[in-house]
Design a protein around this motif. Structure first.
Motif, PDB file in Angstrom:
ATOM      1  N   THR A 210     -10.737 -19.141   4.189  1.00 38.39           N
ATOM      2  CA  THR A 210     -11.544 -19.898   5.141  1.00 38.39           C
ATOM      3  C   THR A 210     -11.464 -21.396   4.856  1.00 38.39           C
ATOM      4  OG1 THR A 210     -13.050 -18.075   5.527  1.00 38.39           O
ATOM      5  CG2 THR A 210     -13.867 -20.246   6.069  1.00 38.39           C
ATOM      6  N   LEU A 211     -11.389 -21.788   3.592  1.00 38.50           N
ATOM      7  CA  LEU A 211     -11.262 -23.217   3.273  1.00 38.50           C
ATOM      8  C   LEU A 211      -9.977 -23.780   3.876  1.00 38.50           C
ATOM      9  CD1 LEU A 211     -12.534 -23.201  -0.413  1.00 38.50           C
ATOM     10  CD2 LEU A 211     -13.720 -24.119   1.593  1.00 38.50           C
ATOM     11  N   ALA A 212      -8.890 -23.020   3.810  1.00 39.03           N
ATOM     12  CA  ALA A 212      -7.637 -23.469   4.418  1.00 39.03           C
ATOM     13  C   ALA A 212      -7.770 -23.564   5.936  1.00 39.03           C
ATOM     14  CB  ALA A 212      -6.503 -22.514   4.040  1.00 39.03           C
TER      15      ALA A 212
ATOM     16  N   LYS B 201     -15.480 -30.513  14.263  1.00 42.36           N
ATOM     17  CA  LYS B 201     -16.351 -31.662  13.999  1.00 42.36           C
ATOM     18  C   LYS B 201     -17.811 -31.272  13.810  1.00 42.36           C
ATOM     19  CE  LYS B 201     -13.471 -34.917  16.485  1.00 42.36           C
ATOM     20  NZ  LYS B 201     -13.387 -35.899  17.548  1.00 42.36           N
ATOM     21  N   ASN B 202     -18.178 -30.085  14.280  1.00 41.86           N
ATOM     22  CA  ASN B 202     -19.578 -29.659  14.256  1.00 41.86           C
ATOM     23  C   ASN B 202     -19.873 -28.662  13.137  1.00 41.86           C
ATOM     24  OD1 ASN B 202     -17.960 -27.697  15.510  1.00 41.86           O
ATOM     25  ND2 ASN B 202     -19.661 -26.907  16.710  1.00 41.86           N
ATOM     26  N   TYR B 203     -19.035 -28.609  12.111  1.00 42.04           N
ATOM     27  CA  TYR B 203     -19.176 -27.566  11.080  1.00 42.04           C
ATOM     28  C   TYR B 203     -19.429 -28.162   9.705  1.00 42.04           C
ATOM     29  CZ  TYR B 203     -18.066 -23.449   8.265  1.00 42.04           C
ATOM     30  OH  TYR B 203     -18.119 -22.390   7.374  1.00 42.04           O
ATOM     31  N   MET B 204     -20.373 -27.542   8.998  1.00 47.81           N
ATOM     32  CA  MET B 204     -20.640 -27.889   7.609  1.00 47.81           C
ATOM     33  C   MET B 204     -20.757 -26.601   6.800  1.00 47.81           C
ATOM     34  SD  MET B 204     -23.898 -29.913   5.877  1.00 47.81           S
ATOM     35  CE  MET B 204     -23.574 -31.423   6.745  1.00 47.81           C
ATOM     36  N   LEU B 205     -19.972 -26.523   5.737  1.00 52.99           N
ATOM     37  CA  LEU B 205     -20.072 -25.416   4.790  1.00 52.99           C
ATOM     38  C   LEU B 205     -20.767 -25.948   3.549  1.00 52.99           C
ATOM     39  CD1 LEU B 205     -19.457 -22.642   3.535  1.00 52.99           C
ATOM     40  CD2 LEU B 205     -17.161 -23.514   2.989  1.00 52.99           C
ATOM     41  N   ILE B 206     -21.900 -25.347   3.213  1.00 55.05           N
ATOM     42  CA  ILE B 206     -22.625 -25.714   1.998  1.00 55.05           C
ATOM     43  C   ILE B 206     -22.461 -24.563   1.009  1.00 55.05           C
ATOM     44  CG2 ILE B 206     -24.852 -26.297   0.963  1.00 55.05           C
ATOM     45  CD1 ILE B 206     -25.718 -27.353   3.713  1.00 55.05           C
ATOM     46  N   ILE B 207     -21.849 -24.864  -0.121  1.00 56.17           N
ATOM     47  CA  ILE B 207     -21.624 -23.869  -1.165  1.00 56.17           C
ATOM     48  C   ILE B 207     -22.608 -24.147  -2.291  1.00 56.17           C
ATOM     49  CG2 ILE B 207     -19.985 -22.886  -2.803  1.00 56.17           C
ATOM     50  CD1 ILE B 207     -17.744 -24.128  -0.978  1.00 56.17           C
ATOM     51  N   ILE B 208     -23.477 -23.197  -2.549  1.00 57.31           N
ATOM     52  CA  ILE B 208     -24.394 -23.326  -3.684  1.00 57.31           C
ATOM     53  C   ILE B 208     -23.706 -22.665  -4.876  1.00 57.31           C
ATOM     54  CG2 ILE B 208     -26.663 -22.799  -4.613  1.00 57.31           C
ATOM     55  CD1 ILE B 208     -27.722 -22.927  -1.748  1.00 57.31           C
ATOM     56  N   ASP B 209     -23.282 -23.503  -5.801  1.00 57.99           N
ATOM     57  CA  ASP B 209     -22.477 -23.064  -6.944  1.00 57.99           C
ATOM     58  C   ASP B 209     -23.372 -22.922  -8.173  1.00 57.99           C
ATOM     59  OD1 ASP B 209     -20.653 -22.624  -8.957  1.00 57.99           O
ATOM     60  OD2 ASP B 209     -19.471 -24.425  -8.574  1.00 57.99           O
TER      61      ASP B 209
ATOM     62  N   LEU C 216     -14.364 -25.402  -6.633  1.00 64.37           N
ATOM     63  CA  LEU C 216     -14.226 -25.178  -5.197  1.00 64.37           C
ATOM     64  C   LEU C 216     -14.075 -26.477  -4.422  1.00 64.37           C
ATOM     65  CD1 LEU C 216     -16.712 -22.206  -4.842  1.00 64.37           C
ATOM     66  CD2 LEU C 216     -14.217 -22.130  -4.647  1.00 64.37           C
ATOM     67  N   GLU C 217     -14.637 -27.563  -4.917  1.00 63.88           N
ATOM     68  CA  GLU C 217     -14.460 -28.853  -4.254  1.00 63.88           C
ATOM     69  C   GLU C 217     -12.983 -29.256  -4.263  1.00 63.88           C
ATOM     70  OE1 GLU C 217     -16.116 -29.744  -8.450  1.00 63.88           O
ATOM     71  OE2 GLU C 217     -16.420 -28.255  -6.879  1.00 63.88           O
ATOM     72  N   ASN C 218     -12.259 -28.933  -5.340  1.00 64.83           N
ATOM     73  CA  ASN C 218     -10.830 -29.235  -5.409  1.00 64.83           C
ATOM     74  C   ASN C 218     -10.032 -28.337  -4.466  1.00 64.83           C
ATOM     75  OD1 ASN C 218     -11.513 -31.093  -7.356  1.00 64.83           O
ATOM     76  ND2 ASN C 218     -10.827 -29.844  -9.074  1.00 64.83           N
ATOM     77  N   VAL C 219     -10.448 -27.089  -4.347  1.00 64.17           N
ATOM     78  CA  VAL C 219      -9.778 -26.170  -3.416  1.00 64.17           C
ATOM     79  C   VAL C 219      -9.965 -26.665  -1.980  1.00 64.17           C
ATOM     80  CG1 VAL C 219      -9.675 -23.808  -2.527  1.00 64.17           C
ATOM     81  CG2 VAL C 219     -10.026 -24.199  -4.981  1.00 64.17           C
ATOM     82  N   ALA C 220     -11.191 -27.095  -1.642  1.00 61.45           N
ATOM     83  CA  ALA C 220     -11.459 -27.599  -0.291  1.00 61.45           C
ATOM     84  C   ALA C 220     -10.616 -28.844  -0.003  1.00 61.45           C
ATOM     85  CB  ALA C 220     -12.946 -27.908  -0.116  1.00 61.45           C
ATOM     86  N   THR C 221     -10.575 -29.778  -0.928  1.00 57.31           N
ATOM     87  CA  THR C 221      -9.768 -30.988  -0.750  1.00 57.31           C
ATOM     88  C   THR C 221      -8.289 -30.625  -0.629  1.00 57.31           C
ATOM     89  OG1 THR C 221     -11.379 -32.302  -1.982  1.00 57.31           O
ATOM     90  CG2 THR C 221      -9.170 -33.228  -1.761  1.00 57.31           C
ATOM     91  N   GLY C 222      -7.819 -29.731  -1.479  1.00 61.39           N
ATOM     92  CA  GLY C 222      -6.431 -29.296  -1.431  1.00 61.39           C
ATOM     93  C   GLY C 222      -6.086 -28.535  -0.160  1.00 61.39           C
ATOM     94  N   SER C 223      -7.101 -28.023   0.521  1.00 66.14           N
ATOM     95  CA  SER C 223      -6.906 -27.302   1.781  1.00 66.14           C
ATOM     96  C   SER C 223      -6.914 -28.238   2.987  1.00 66.14           C
ATOM     97  CB  SER C 223      -7.999 -26.238   1.942  1.00 66.14           C
ATOM     98  OG  SER C 223      -7.894 -25.267   0.927  1.00 66.14           O
ATOM     99  N   GLY C 224      -7.107 -29.507   2.757  1.00 67.75           N
ATOM    100  CA  GLY C 224      -7.080 -30.464   3.855  1.00 67.75           C
ATOM    101  C   GLY C 224      -8.437 -30.872   4.386  1.00 67.75           C
ATOM    102  N   VAL C 225      -9.512 -30.432   3.752  1.00 70.06           N
ATOM    103  CA  VAL C 225     -10.844 -30.868   4.175  1.00 70.06           C
ATOM    104  C   VAL C 225     -11.039 -32.281   3.631  1.00 70.06           C
ATOM    105  CG1 VAL C 225     -13.324 -30.416   4.109  1.00 70.06           C
ATOM    106  CG2 VAL C 225     -11.712 -28.495   4.137  1.00 70.06           C
ATOM    107  N   GLU C 226     -11.263 -33.224   4.522  1.00 68.62           N
ATOM    108  CA  GLU C 226     -11.335 -34.627   4.116  1.00 68.62           C
ATOM    109  C   GLU C 226     -12.711 -35.050   3.622  1.00 68.62           C
ATOM    110  OE1 GLU C 226      -9.859 -36.785   7.493  1.00 68.62           O
ATOM    111  OE2 GLU C 226      -7.854 -35.917   7.284  1.00 68.62           O
ATOM    112  N   LYS C 227     -13.763 -34.374   4.077  1.00 70.19           N
ATOM    113  CA  LYS C 227     -15.120 -34.780   3.720  1.00 70.19           C
ATOM    114  C   LYS C 227     -15.738 -33.712   2.814  1.00 70.19           C
ATOM    115  CE  LYS C 227     -15.551 -37.349   7.994  1.00 70.19           C
ATOM    116  NZ  LYS C 227     -16.276 -37.521   9.241  1.00 70.19           N
ATOM    117  N   VAL C 228     -15.522 -33.898   1.510  1.00 64.07           N
ATOM    118  CA  VAL C 228     -16.038 -32.976   0.500  1.00 64.07           C
ATOM    119  C   VAL C 228     -17.002 -33.763  -0.382  1.00 64.07           C
ATOM    120  CG1 VAL C 228     -15.467 -31.438  -1.417  1.00 64.07           C
ATOM    121  CG2 VAL C 228     -13.896 -31.637   0.533  1.00 64.07           C
ATOM    122  N   VAL C 229     -18.214 -33.233  -0.544  1.00 59.51           N
ATOM    123  CA  VAL C 229     -19.251 -33.903  -1.327  1.00 59.51           C
ATOM    124  C   VAL C 229     -19.759 -32.932  -2.384  1.00 59.51           C
ATOM    125  CG1 VAL C 229     -21.555 -34.949  -1.222  1.00 59.51           C
ATOM    126  CG2 VAL C 229     -19.949 -35.292   0.660  1.00 59.51           C
TER     127      VAL C 229
END
Length: 188
Positions: free
Chosen positions: A79-81, A89-97, A117-130
């Motif tokens: 799903t991250l990929a 534009k209207n989606y936010m995934l919040i992962i409680i780690d 998981l933040e690195n996996v999200a960034t590596g999957s092309g998600v530009e806005k990872v916090v």
């Protein structure tokens, strides 16, 4: 902070957004903290909160938040990929780690060791990872991100554990689905 306290802070930032919540204790906690028709509680489908939330976001313009856990996301990292590919534009995934599989007894998850998981999200092309590590950062960060286009992946680092007496959700799956679908039809 534990998942319960983190979830309480997340809910302070949420207005009329649609929320898809991970199975087990996370859904039970959000039900206790703030039940509403715009919440879709998962039953029997670990690993799919992020995918269902993504599908709901792709089907409409309303903001959609998927609340998920590190163990659940690890079961479905594809799903991250997909988030990185379709970029709704209207989606936010919040992962409680919390570094644990909370609903099955708090066994250590992969994030307790080397998975970030933040690195996996960034590596999957998600530009806005916090990444959020402090409880008092949660509400203002989520509130601010909801004013921007996404997609966003937010990873909240916390400790395992939960309060006593959360209880089960006293609404069956069909009723949860029906009221959520009705709420999703409205403009919020």
């Amino acid at each position: 902070m534990r998942r319960y306290e983190a979830t309480d802070e997340i809910l302070k930032a949420i207005g009329d957004e649609l929320v898809i919540c991970n199975i087990g204790h996370p859904s039970q906690e959000i039900f206790k903290l703030r039940d509403r028709p715009e919440n879709f509680y998962m039953f029997g489908s670990m690993g799919l909160s992020s995918s269902i939330g993504l599908g709901v976001a792709m089907a409409q313009d309303r903001k959609v938040i998927a609340l998920d856990g590190d163990g659940s996301v690890t079961m479905n990292m594809g799903t991250l990929a997909t988030i990185g590919l379709v970029r709704p534009k209207n989606y936010m995934l919040i992962i409680i780690d919390n570094k644990a599989y909370g609903s099955t007894g708090f066994q250590r998850s992969f994030t307790a060791d080397n998975l970030r998981l933040e690195n996996v999200a960034t590596g999957s092309g998600v530009e806005k990872v916090v990444v959020i590590t402090e409880q008092d950062q949660i509400e203002p960060t989520i509130s601010g991100l909801l004013k921007e286009d996404g997609p966003h992946v937010v990873v909240i680092k916390c400790e395992p554990g939960m309060p006593e007496g959360i209880g089960v959700i006293p609404i069956d799956g069909i009723a949860v689905r029906n009221r959520f679908m009705e709420a999703a039809k409205s403009d919020g």
